[in-house]
Design an enzyme around this catalytic site. Structure first.
Site, PDB file in Angstrom:
ATOM      1  N   HIS A   1       4.965   1.904  -8.276  1.00  0.00           N
ATOM      2  CA  HIS A   1       4.213   1.612  -9.448  1.00  0.00           C
ATOM      3  C   HIS A   1       3.899   2.909 -10.425  1.00  0.00           C
ATOM      4  O   HIS A   1       3.488   3.715  -9.808  1.00  0.00           O
ATOM      5  CB  HIS A   1       2.983   0.988  -9.322  1.00  0.00           C
ATOM      6  CG  HIS A   1       2.213   0.549 -10.642  1.00  0.00           C
ATOM      7  ND1 HIS A   1       2.660  -0.538 -11.529  1.00  0.00           N
ATOM      8  CD2 HIS A   1       0.986   0.938 -11.382  1.00  0.00           C
ATOM      9  CE1 HIS A   1       1.675  -0.759 -12.384  1.00  0.00           C
ATOM     10  NE2 HIS A   1       0.868   0.380 -12.451  1.00  0.00           N
ATOM     11  N   SER A   2       4.579   2.952 -11.637  1.00  0.00           N
ATOM     12  CA  SER A   2       4.036   3.825 -12.520  1.00  0.00           C
ATOM     13  C   SER A   2       4.386   5.259 -12.080  1.00  0.00           C
ATOM     14  O   SER A   2       5.653   5.496 -11.667  1.00  0.00           O
ATOM     15  CB  SER A   2       2.339   3.902 -12.641  1.00  0.00           C
ATOM     16  OG  SER A   2       2.002   4.531 -13.870  1.00  0.00           O
ATOM     17  N   TYR A   3       3.385   6.244 -11.961  1.00  0.00           N
ATOM     18  CA  TYR A   3       3.821   7.578 -11.394  1.00  0.00           C
ATOM     19  C   TYR A   3       4.526   7.780 -10.101  1.00  0.00           C
ATOM     20  O   TYR A   3       5.204   8.482  -9.778  1.00  0.00           O
ATOM     21  CB  TYR A   3       2.436   8.401 -11.603  1.00  0.00           C
ATOM     22  CG  TYR A   3       2.915   9.882 -11.457  1.00  0.00           C
ATOM     23  CD1 TYR A   3       3.045  10.990 -12.439  1.00  0.00           C
ATOM     24  CD2 TYR A   3       2.663  10.459 -10.109  1.00  0.00           C
ATOM     25  CE1 TYR A   3       3.294  12.093 -11.976  1.00  0.00           C
ATOM     26  CE2 TYR A   3       3.052  11.974  -9.845  1.00  0.00           C
ATOM     27  CZ  TYR A   3       3.101  12.734 -10.945  1.00  0.00           C
ATOM     28  OH  TYR A   3       3.238  13.871 -10.667  1.00  0.00           O
TER      29      TYR A   3
END
Length: 377
Positions: free
Chosen positions: A292-294
């Site tokens: 997720h994300s980063y």
């Protein structure tokens, strides 16, 4: 109103003394004097006026909250959702209270990973000594021995820890949308081994001793003359703060220092370490990542599909100006919800990828096979 009175009272005394000594100043002098006085006031300290102690419960029961059968955080007496503005006009105190609750939520999720998901906690580094800082990950019993499939979960940056997608969703929505637990349970049902990374657990904080505090203030490499001027300024600043002491109620917060965890001092280091010591050593023929994300940055070079926040329906193609993974809609415009909303599509993607691999059908091109090299742009 008391807040303003407490600022203006010393100003009134100061102005009267100045008038007696120097005569009545003109408007320009008054403005200059006022600016000078205001510049000497530490507004952050003044905001602590009348602030309650930063002491909070260390259990959900102490906060009088619990998770109901739907995984929603609710007050045990009123049944209401969590209230951030518990005390009006005390944003800093409310934020500290929220952070304290967040730490309890983190420990609660850890317990769920072990008790409900039946994962085991594994200490990092693997050869850590008794006294050095340590981190940990969670693994299923068959994570390294499952010959077929391994699922690796990686959360994003910030305050979240192993097992979480977004703390805000856990507190304000429910456990399903904010944690990785649905992924873990689904993976277990379908015969995957599971590894849950913990890339934000990079250091521990310990309270500084008096000697360490003194050493940090005396260990400057600055020239003696410059250091002497700085010390003089610091003494004058302390004197001014002491003058306003009776008008403030500052919190005496502890000074801490960070002790980084060996080979796990950043999200990137942690991911590489887990890859070298666990993922690459697993027996699984097929390894799948949900990041997720980063958390996805460490794996952008692998074959992948990127579910992004979008107003388009779930799985609809989304164009991108960057030559990264093929992008499709997660079916939500809220970034923190993308992992939850795309949950069923992700496992479908995994199944199709395995079917394509085991058949004569050529798999759908993904980033590794169809990307334009950055150096060619």
């Amino acid at each position: 109103m008391n807040f303003y009175f407490n600022i203006l009272n010393p100003l009134t005394v100061w102005a009267m003394m100045a008038q007696l000594q120097q005569g009545v100043p003109d408007e320009k002098e008054k403005t200059t004097a006022l600016k000078d006085l205001l510049s000497r006031i530490d507004l952050d300290e003044l905001m602590k006026k009348d602030e309650p102690p930063l002491e909070f419960p260390d259990t959900l029961e102490g906060f009088e909250y619990s998770f109901n059968e739907k995984g929603q955080l609710r007050h045990v007496k009123t049944g209401e959702p969590f209230v951030f503005n518990y005390r009006e006009d005390l944003h800093r105190w409310n934020q500290k209270r929220y952070e304290a609750l967040g730490e309890i939520i983190t420990k609660h999720v850890y317990r769920l990973l072990e008790d409900e998901c039946h994962l085991k906690k594994v200490t990092l580094p693997v050869d850590a000594t008794e006294n050095e800082p340590k981190s940990f990950i969670f693994m299923s019993e068959d994570a390294l021995t499952n010959p077929d499939k391994l699922l690796v979960l990686i959360h994003g940056n910030g305050v979240v820890r192993a097992g979480q997608w977004a703390r805000r969703l856990i507190i304000n929505e429910d456990l399903d949308s904010g944690t990785q637990i649905p992924y873990i349970k689904k993976a277990t049902e379908e015969g995957y081994g599971v590894i849950v990374l913990n890339p934000n657990e990079n250091y521990i904080e310990v309270e500084k001793t008096k000697a360490q505090v003194q050493l940090s203030s005396d260990s400057s490499d600055e020239p003696a003359e410059k250091r002497e001027r700085k010390d003089k300024i610091q003494k004058e600043t302390k004197k001014r703060r002491d003058f306003y002491e009776k008008y403030r109620n500052p919190q005496k917060e502890k000074e801490t220092m960070q002790m980084y965890i060996r080979d796990n001092g950043s999200p990137e280091e942690h991911t590489i370490y887990v890859w070298d010591h666990f993922i690459s050593q697993s027996a699984a023929e097929n390894v799948f990542f949900v990041a997720h994300s980063y958390g996805g940055l460490a794996f952008v070079e692998l074959n992948c599909c990127n579910w992004v926040s979008s107003s388009e329906p779930l799985d609809a193609s989304v164009e991108s100006m960057l030559p990264d993974c093929p992008r499709v809609s997660a079916g939500t415009e809220r970034h923190e919800l993308t992992s939850w909303k795309s949950f069923p599509s992700i496992f479908k993607f995994f199944s199709e990828a395995m079917e394509a691999k085991n058949s004569s059908v050529k798999p759908t091109p993904t980033r590794r096979s169809n990307r334009i090299k950055y150096e060619e742009l």
